[in-house]
Design a protein around this motif. Structure first.
Motif, PDB file in Angstrom:
ATOM      1  N   THR A  41       0.796  -1.228   0.000  1.00  0.00           N
ATOM      2  CA  THR A  41       0.000   0.000   0.000  1.00  0.00           C
ATOM      3  C   THR A  41       0.824   1.272   0.000  1.00  0.00           C
ATOM      4  OG1 THR A  41      -0.148  -0.087   2.408  1.00  0.00           O
ATOM      5  CG2 THR A  41      -1.944  -1.089   1.172  1.00  0.00           C
ATOM      6  N   SER A  42       2.165   1.171   0.013  1.00  0.00           N
ATOM      7  CA  SER A  42       2.985   2.372   0.124  1.00  0.00           C
ATOM      8  C   SER A  42       4.235   2.283  -0.749  1.00  0.00           C
ATOM      9  CB  SER A  42       3.387   2.576   1.591  1.00  0.00           C
ATOM     10  OG  SER A  42       4.338   3.603   1.704  1.00  0.00           O
ATOM     11  N   GLN A  43       4.367   3.186  -1.672  1.00  0.00           N
ATOM     12  CA  GLN A  43       5.556   3.244  -2.525  1.00  0.00           C
ATOM     13  C   GLN A  43       6.787   3.610  -1.707  1.00  0.00           C
ATOM     14  OE1 GLN A  43       5.875   2.426  -5.829  1.00  0.00           O
ATOM     15  NE2 GLN A  43       8.067   2.708  -5.485  1.00  0.00           N
ATOM     16  N   THR A  44       6.637   4.482  -0.728  1.00  0.00           N
ATOM     17  CA  THR A  44       7.757   4.867   0.130  1.00  0.00           C
ATOM     18  C   THR A  44       8.298   3.667   0.892  1.00  0.00           C
ATOM     19  OG1 THR A  44       6.767   7.050   0.388  1.00  0.00           O
ATOM     20  CG2 THR A  44       8.476   6.454   1.951  1.00  0.00           C
ATOM     21  N   ALA A  45       7.395   2.857   1.442  1.00  0.00           N
ATOM     22  CA  ALA A  45       7.810   1.653   2.158  1.00  0.00           C
ATOM     23  C   ALA A  45       8.479   0.663   1.205  1.00  0.00           C
ATOM     24  CB  ALA A  45       6.611   1.007   2.842  1.00  0.00           C
ATOM     25  N   ARG A  46       7.973   0.562  -0.012  1.00  0.00           N
ATOM     26  CA  ARG A  46       8.550  -0.335  -1.011  1.00  0.00           C
ATOM     27  C   ARG A  46       9.986   0.087  -1.329  1.00  0.00           C
ATOM     28  NH1 ARG A  46       4.825   0.317  -5.075  1.00  0.00           N
ATOM     29  NH2 ARG A  46       3.383  -0.631  -3.619  1.00  0.00           N
ATOM     30  N   ASP A  47      10.194   1.378  -1.531  1.00  0.00           N
ATOM     31  CA  ASP A  47      11.544   1.883  -1.811  1.00  0.00           C
ATOM     32  C   ASP A  47      12.473   1.656  -0.623  1.00  0.00           C
ATOM     33  OD1 ASP A  47      10.624   2.735  -4.272  1.00  0.00           O
ATOM     34  OD2 ASP A  47      10.357   4.820  -3.633  1.00  0.00           O
ATOM     35  N   TRP A  48      11.966   1.891   0.599  1.00  0.00           N
ATOM     36  CA  TRP A  48      12.772   1.700   1.807  1.00  0.00           C
ATOM     37  C   TRP A  48      13.199   0.240   1.946  1.00  0.00           C
ATOM     38  CZ3 TRP A  48      11.998  -1.313   6.133  1.00  0.00           C
ATOM     39  CH2 TRP A  48      12.867  -1.085   7.192  1.00  0.00           C
ATOM     40  N   LEU A  49      12.246  -0.674   1.783  1.00  0.00           N
ATOM     41  CA  LEU A  49      12.553  -2.097   1.931  1.00  0.00           C
ATOM     42  C   LEU A  49      13.531  -2.566   0.857  1.00  0.00           C
ATOM     43  CD1 LEU A  49      12.054  -4.673   3.503  1.00  0.00           C
ATOM     44  CD2 LEU A  49      10.097  -5.122   2.029  1.00  0.00           C
ATOM     45  N   GLN A  50      13.373  -2.051  -0.344  1.00  0.00           N
ATOM     46  CA  GLN A  50      14.281  -2.433  -1.429  1.00  0.00           C
ATOM     47  C   GLN A  50      15.709  -1.973  -1.121  1.00  0.00           C
ATOM     48  OE1 GLN A  50      12.891  -1.284  -5.247  1.00  0.00           O
ATOM     49  NE2 GLN A  50      14.278  -2.664  -6.287  1.00  0.00           N
ATOM     50  N   ARG A  51      15.857  -0.755  -0.596  1.00  0.00           N
ATOM     51  CA  ARG A  51      17.196  -0.277  -0.226  1.00  0.00           C
ATOM     52  C   ARG A  51      17.792  -1.124   0.894  1.00  0.00           C
ATOM     53  NH1 ARG A  51      14.693   4.663  -0.682  1.00  0.00           N
ATOM     54  NH2 ARG A  51      14.599   4.898   1.574  1.00  0.00           N
ATOM     55  N   ARG A  52      16.982  -1.496   1.882  1.00  0.00           N
ATOM     56  CA  ARG A  52      17.463  -2.345   2.977  1.00  0.00           C
ATOM     57  C   ARG A  52      17.950  -3.692   2.445  1.00  0.00           C
ATOM     58  NH1 ARG A  52      18.023   1.281   3.791  1.00  0.00           N
ATOM     59  NH2 ARG A  52      17.349   2.850   5.173  1.00  0.00           N
ATOM     60  N   ARG A  53      17.209  -4.251   1.520  1.00  0.00           N
ATOM     61  CA  ARG A  53      17.583  -5.553   0.962  1.00  0.00           C
ATOM     62  C   ARG A  53      18.852  -5.446   0.119  1.00  0.00           C
ATOM     63  NH1 ARG A  53      12.367  -9.039  -0.735  1.00  0.00           N
ATOM     64  NH2 ARG A  53      14.027 -10.548  -0.977  1.00  0.00           N
ATOM     65  N   GLU A  54      19.032  -4.333  -0.571  1.00  0.00           N
ATOM     66  CA  GLU A  54      20.248  -4.134  -1.369  1.00  0.00           C
ATOM     67  C   GLU A  54      21.468  -3.950  -0.475  1.00  0.00           C
ATOM     68  OE1 GLU A  54      19.389  -0.750  -3.783  1.00  0.00           O
ATOM     69  OE2 GLU A  54      18.038  -1.881  -5.091  1.00  0.00           O
ATOM     70  N   ASN A  55      21.318  -3.238   0.636  1.00  0.00           N
ATOM     71  CA  ASN A  55      22.449  -2.906   1.503  1.00  0.00           C
ATOM     72  C   ASN A  55      22.763  -3.974   2.545  1.00  0.00           C
ATOM     73  OD1 ASN A  55      22.718  -0.475   0.181  1.00  0.00           O
ATOM     74  ND2 ASN A  55      21.377   0.606   1.599  1.00  0.00           N
ATOM     75  N   ASN A  56      21.861  -4.919   2.750  1.00  0.00           N
ATOM     76  CA  ASN A  56      22.064  -5.932   3.780  1.00  0.00           C
ATOM     77  C   ASN A  56      21.773  -7.317   3.205  1.00  0.00           C
ATOM     78  OD1 ASN A  56      22.092  -7.530   6.050  1.00  0.00           O
ATOM     79  ND2 ASN A  56      21.061  -6.009   7.335  1.00  0.00           N
ATOM     80  N   PRO A  57      22.786  -7.991   2.680  1.00  0.00           N
ATOM     81  CA  PRO A  57      22.578  -9.299   2.049  1.00  0.00           C
ATOM     82  C   PRO A  57      21.994 -10.353   3.008  1.00  0.00           C
ATOM     83  CG  PRO A  57      24.760  -8.467   1.536  1.00  0.00           C
ATOM     84  CD  PRO A  57      24.167  -7.540   2.551  1.00  0.00           C
ATOM     85  N   LYS A  58      22.360 -10.292   4.280  1.00  0.00           N
ATOM     86  CA  LYS A  58      21.831 -11.260   5.244  1.00  0.00           C
ATOM     87  C   LYS A  58      20.316 -11.075   5.408  1.00  0.00           C
ATOM     88  CE  LYS A  58      22.750 -13.032   9.848  1.00  0.00           C
ATOM     89  NZ  LYS A  58      23.551 -12.874  11.069  1.00  0.00           N
ATOM     90  N   PHE A  59      19.879  -9.827   5.508  1.00  0.00           N
ATOM     91  CA  PHE A  59      18.451  -9.535   5.600  1.00  0.00           C
ATOM     92  C   PHE A  59      17.733  -9.971   4.320  1.00  0.00           C
ATOM     93  CE2 PHE A  59      14.937  -6.436   4.950  1.00  0.00           C
ATOM     94  CZ  PHE A  59      14.133  -6.837   5.996  1.00  0.00           C
ATOM     95  N   ASP A  60      18.378  -9.762   3.178  1.00  0.00           N
ATOM     96  CA  ASP A  60      17.788 -10.152   1.903  1.00  0.00           C
ATOM     97  C   ASP A  60      17.606 -11.672   1.828  1.00  0.00           C
ATOM     98  OD1 ASP A  60      16.825  -9.589  -0.765  1.00  0.00           O
ATOM     99  OD2 ASP A  60      18.715 -10.401  -1.501  1.00  0.00           O
TER     100      ASP A  60
END
Length: 90
Positions: A41-60
């Motif tokens: 429901t949120s593009q901002t949240a989608r962008d935030w989560l995508q950045r987190r997944r890119e910057n943290n391979p373990k979280f991804d």
């Protein structure tokens, strides 16, 4: 309706964090479900989560495991934030 889904998603993440330390780690499933509700429901949240997944391979890697464990309805929004897909757009 989307505000209700966002609030429900936030509550699922909070409860998931609280329950992840219990003997039966139900929170491990609630956290990705809550994130999927928010991301859907949120593009901002989608962008935030995508950045987190890119910057943290373990979280991804953890998110990829959870995508397979939660129902398809909830895993679909999470797959859109996959770090590998954003690095290889073509």
């Amino acid at each position: 309706m989307s505000i209700f889904i966002k609030i429900l998603g936030i509550l699922a993440v909070i409860v998931g964090l609280a329950l992840s330390w219990s003997p039966i780690p139900l929170g491990i499933v609630l956290i990705p479900i809550g994130l999927a509700m928010i991301v859907a429901t949120s593009q901002t949240a989608r962008d935030w989560l995508q950045r987190r997944r890119e910057n943290n391979p373990k979280f991804d890697r953890w998110m990829k495991k959870m995508e397979d464990k939660v129902p398809e309805r909830f895993s679909r929004p999470l797959r859109r934030t996959d770090a590998e897909d954003s690095q290889n757009p073509g």
